[in-house]
Design an enzyme around this catalytic site. Sequence first.
Site, PDB file in Angstrom:
ATOM      1  N   TYR A 221       6.816  -8.976  -7.608  1.00  0.00           N
ATOM      2  CA  TYR A 221       5.389  -8.727  -7.871  1.00  0.00           C
ATOM      3  C   TYR A 221       4.672 -10.059  -7.864  1.00  0.00           C
ATOM      4  O   TYR A 221       5.148 -11.018  -8.461  1.00  0.00           O
ATOM      5  CB  TYR A 221       5.195  -8.071  -9.247  1.00  0.00           C
TER       6      TYR A 221
ATOM      7  N   GLU B 255       0.757 -10.464  -8.077  1.00  0.00           N
ATOM      8  CA  GLU B 255      -0.699 -10.289  -8.083  1.00  0.00           C
ATOM      9  C   GLU B 255      -1.391 -11.645  -8.168  1.00  0.00           C
ATOM     10  O   GLU B 255      -0.959 -12.527  -8.909  1.00  0.00           O
ATOM     11  CB  GLU B 255      -1.113  -9.402  -9.258  1.00  0.00           C
TER      12      GLU B 255
ATOM     13  N   ASP C  31     -13.276  -4.605  13.840  1.00  0.00           N
ATOM     14  CA  ASP C  31     -11.963  -4.030  13.532  1.00  0.00           C
ATOM     15  C   ASP C  31     -11.145  -4.137  14.814  1.00  0.00           C
ATOM     16  O   ASP C  31     -11.302  -3.332  15.733  1.00  0.00           O
ATOM     17  CB  ASP C  31     -12.145  -2.578  13.097  1.00  0.00           C
TER      18      ASP C  31
ATOM     19  N   THR D 298      -4.747  -4.388  11.807  1.00  0.00           N
ATOM     20  CA  THR D 298      -3.394  -4.035  11.390  1.00  0.00           C
ATOM     21  C   THR D 298      -2.456  -5.025  12.073  1.00  0.00           C
ATOM     22  O   THR D 298      -2.855  -5.757  12.972  1.00  0.00           O
ATOM     23  CB  THR D 298      -3.035  -2.598  11.795  1.00  0.00           C
TER      24      THR D 298
ATOM     25  N   LYS E  47       0.478  -2.979  15.619  1.00  0.00           N
ATOM     26  CA  LYS E  47       0.143  -2.338  16.903  1.00  0.00           C
ATOM     27  C   LYS E  47       0.499  -3.321  18.023  1.00  0.00           C
ATOM     28  O   LYS E  47       1.666  -3.679  18.163  1.00  0.00           O
ATOM     29  CB  LYS E  47      -1.328  -1.918  16.900  1.00  0.00           C
TER      30      LYS E  47
ATOM     31  N   ARG F 222       4.356  -3.094   9.376  1.00  0.00           N
ATOM     32  CA  ARG F 222       3.178  -2.274   9.051  1.00  0.00           C
ATOM     33  C   ARG F 222       2.388  -2.951   7.940  1.00  0.00           C
ATOM     34  O   ARG F 222       2.849  -3.024   6.796  1.00  0.00           O
ATOM     35  CB  ARG F 222       3.595  -0.883   8.608  1.00  0.00           C
TER      36      ARG F 222
HETATM   37  N1  DSN Z   1      -3.832   5.758  13.365  1.00  0.00           N
HETATM   38  C1  DSN Z   1      -4.197   4.632  14.176  1.00  0.00           C
HETATM   39  C2  DSN Z   1      -4.178   4.964  15.621  1.00  0.00           C
HETATM   40  O1  DSN Z   1      -3.295   5.695  16.043  1.00  0.00           O
HETATM   41  O2  DSN Z   1      -5.014   4.492  16.369  1.00  0.00           O
HETATM   42  C3  DSN Z   1      -5.489   4.065  13.784  1.00  0.00           C
HETATM   43  O3  DSN Z   1      -5.508   3.876  12.421  1.00  0.00           O
END
Ligand code: DSN
Length: 413
Positions: free
Chosen positions: A51, A53, A197, A223, A226, A232
């Site tokens: 932890y 914080e 984003d 994120t 991707k 993740r």
């Molecule tokens: N769920 C993601 C996607 O598949 O694009 C976006 O958050």
Amino acid sequence: MSALSTQDPALFAMIRAEEAYQKSTIRLIASENYASKAVLEASGSVFANKYSEGYAGARYYQGQVNCDAVELLAIERAKKLFGAEHVNVQPYSGSPANLAVYFAFCQPGDTILGLNLSHGGHLTHGSKASLTGKWLKGVHYSLDEKTGLINYDEVRSLALEHKPKLLIAGHSAYPRQLDFARFRAIADECGALLFVDMAHISGLVAGGAHPSPIPYADVVTTTTHKTLRGPRGAMILCKEVHAKAIDKAVFPGLQGGPHNATTAALAVALKEALEPSFRTYAANVVANAKTLAAALTKRGFNLISGGTDNHLMLIDLNNKGVSGKIAATALEKAGIVLNYNTVPGETRKASDPSGIRLGTPAVTSRGFGAPEMEKIATWIDRALKAAEDEAELGKINAEVAALCAKFPVPGLD
Ligand code: DSN
């Protein structure tokens, strides 16, 4: 995984089954990828036990010497990779990262302007179905239904009319590059902050295959799993002037302790993305998408905007006589995994819309190139013509598995 196989054979079997599934199928989900073995190892490391914080040097728990080092390393690498002034690596995922941005800059009832969900936007860009559209006033621009492109004149007129606190550039299903200079000019004209984003495209940005929003945006979220090919999680990158507001919004505003094992894995992924080979990867993702788009167009598929210049394609199946859901289900039986998706001007429900979305980040990670893209287009065409023919779908599935067997999977082989 000898401990896991002994301790919990049922769960171990599920992991093995998923490994086999990820190896033997063609993964075209535009938001998925294969993380490297090194990233997976760091994800499963002892940092999961901690932890912490707070932020490095200012934690609310003792015993942070190694957690601080990991977090500072991830921040330093992210700053270098993207040229950002300030980076927060603690957001648990994309939606919490976006919530933190709203928490930093907005009051309940403030207006935000983003891309319409059914035109490729994201739930957290002010959709009524999301907290972001309930606590804030979400106004949305659309794609031009003829060209499938963002209508920047509409963005501008909505921005001048509604004077949003935040102008949002970013998407989950837009196959073209974003014009960040144009968004910046509109934000300046209407007095908004520009929030990008870049979740879908951050790996392309890192690898030089998409223009970077960093010079233009006040704040950028992404994120990390991707096109960036990490664990993740998520990051927020911003101008130094917003650093305090963003950090306070993430912690203590929204989250508790950061997921330190994820931060460790992110540091590894960022190191990988800083290597020259990642530039080749990003270029190949786009080249594969263009090849697949051309091969599908040749077979009569109606690609929104007529093609792609990033990692994804959105296909309107109305001319093919199958719904998105029937198509996605048939393709899954054929060993090709993607998702059904709404398309601009959608007339069906979101749970069974008119389109499918495809992306090339994962297949490119396992080394697929132009010949494989041609094969995929042929299989998609065959499968959709035989959407209810189990035998034909089974035949395609076997062919897909045979091809996949020739391509090792990062992280698994
Ligand atoms: N769920 C993601 C996607 O598949 O694009 C976006 O958050």
